[in-house]
Design an enzyme around this catalytic site. Structure first.
Site, short mmCIF file in Angstrom:
data_model
loop_
_atom_site.label_atom_id
_atom_site.label_comp_id
_atom_site.label_asym_id
_atom_site.label_seq_id
_atom_site.Cartn_x
_atom_site.Cartn_y
_atom_site.Cartn_z
CB SER A 1 -0.97 -0.04 1.19
OG SER A 1 -1.91 1.00 1.10
CG HIS B 1 -5.53 -1.66 -0.82
ND1 HIS B 1 -4.69 -1.05 -1.74
CD2 HIS B 1 -4.95 -1.50 0.38
CE1 HIS B 1 -3.65 -0.55 -1.09
NE2 HIS B 1 -3.78 -0.80 0.18
#
Length: 311
Positions: free
Chosen positions: A86, A195
């Site tokens: 991430s 996400h």
């Protein structure tokens, strides 16, 4: 045989994480550079109160990762690969030479603000440990709706995934998962639904900002954690960084890909040891270490050894 450096994502942060970094010139210079670029004292971002902000968390993770990687690579040979989960993809891109630290700071500041503004309340992420991804996806299909959105966000291991969505939807999935035998359902210290498609609009705004930034081909191997493969061009890394907030992270496949490419030494940059724990099963014939808690000369020696094997 070779080495890679990995950078953790949101949820790994802890109060005092910048104040706890090594008191070394390169670290101090990195912190001073970040403060100058942002026009604020970044050392004020790591208090418990400040870390309630997504922006503070993401900037602290970026600064800590870059500062400690610079310190390590001042003495150690360059790793074969870098990767980040991430937000960790940003310090990885800086270390790989694809993105300047200054540009990364500005983009991460914007990224965090866009994410927080998109879903300021009532959303987040939850880890589920004990069910394989296919069974979790079946539970998500039972709960997901326009009113109760919830998505698969991270595949961390064979029996560990992260879901993202509304608080109510995630709570429903956790209840169903416990009935199905899940060992742990833990809400993460992340206040946005990363996400998943809920952040697609924010990602497009970030992509527009990226068009004004020079992203170069990496000088080190750069593994995408959403595509689980190397990226070779500045354009592909630009796309990866802009849109990784709305794409599933497949860290399990990224780990496997690194191992298949000959990586046998993983070093996790600060903070924490989440990625070290996830790697142990895949790297059963290798070595996984955290920067935190390991002597710098030990890390350098191990990287030198793996570098010689790679020749």
């Amino acid at each position: 045989m070779s080495c890679w450096l990995v950078f953790p994502g949101q949820g790994a942060q802890k109060p005092g994480m910048l104040h706890g970094l090594a008191d070394e010139p390169l670290v101090r210079e990195s912190i001073a550079e970040a403060s100058a670029v942002l026009g604020e004292d970044v050392m004020q971002l790591d208090s418990a109160a400040a870390l309630a902000s997504t922006r503070a968390v993401q900037l602290c993770l970026l600064v800590a990762g870059v500062a400690c990687a610079r310190l390590l690579l001042q003495q150690a040979p360059a790793p074969a690969y870098v990767a980040g989960l991430s937000i960790g993809a940003y310090p990885a891109a800086v270390v790989a030479g694809a993105l300047s630290f200054a540009d990364a700071l500005k983009l991460v500041s914007l990224r965090a603000e866009l994410m927080q503004q998109a879903w300021p309340h009532g959303y987040g992420m939850t880890a589920l440990i004990g069910l394989e991804p296919a069974r979790v996806e079946a539970l998500l299909a039972q709960v997901h709706s326009a009113a109760t959105p919830v998505y698969l966000a991270n595949i961390n291991a064979d029996n560990q995934v992260v879901i993202a969505g509304s608080d109510a939807a995630m709570a429903d999935v956790v209840d169903r998962a416990r009935s199905a035998g899940v060992v742990v359902g833990k809400r993460l210290a992340v206040s946005v639904p990363s996400h998943c498609p809920l952040l697609e609009s924010a990602a497009r705004l970030l992509a527009a900002a990226f068009e004004q930034v020079n992203v170069r081909a990496p000088q080190l191997g750069y593994l995408s954690s959403s595509r689980a493969r190397p990226l070779y061009s500045g354009e592909s890394i630009r796309d990866e960084l802009a849109f990784n907030m709305c794409r599933i992270v497949d860290w399990r496949a990224t780990l496997q890909g690194a191992y298949e490419r000959g990586v046998r030494l993983q070093i996790e940059l600060p903070p924490g040891q989440v990625l070290t724990g996830l790697a142990r099963r895949v790297f059963s014939q290798g070595t996984t270490l955290c920067f935190e808690g390991t002597r710098l000369d030990t890390l350098v020696s191990l990287m030198q050894r793996e570098g010689l094997r790679h020749l």
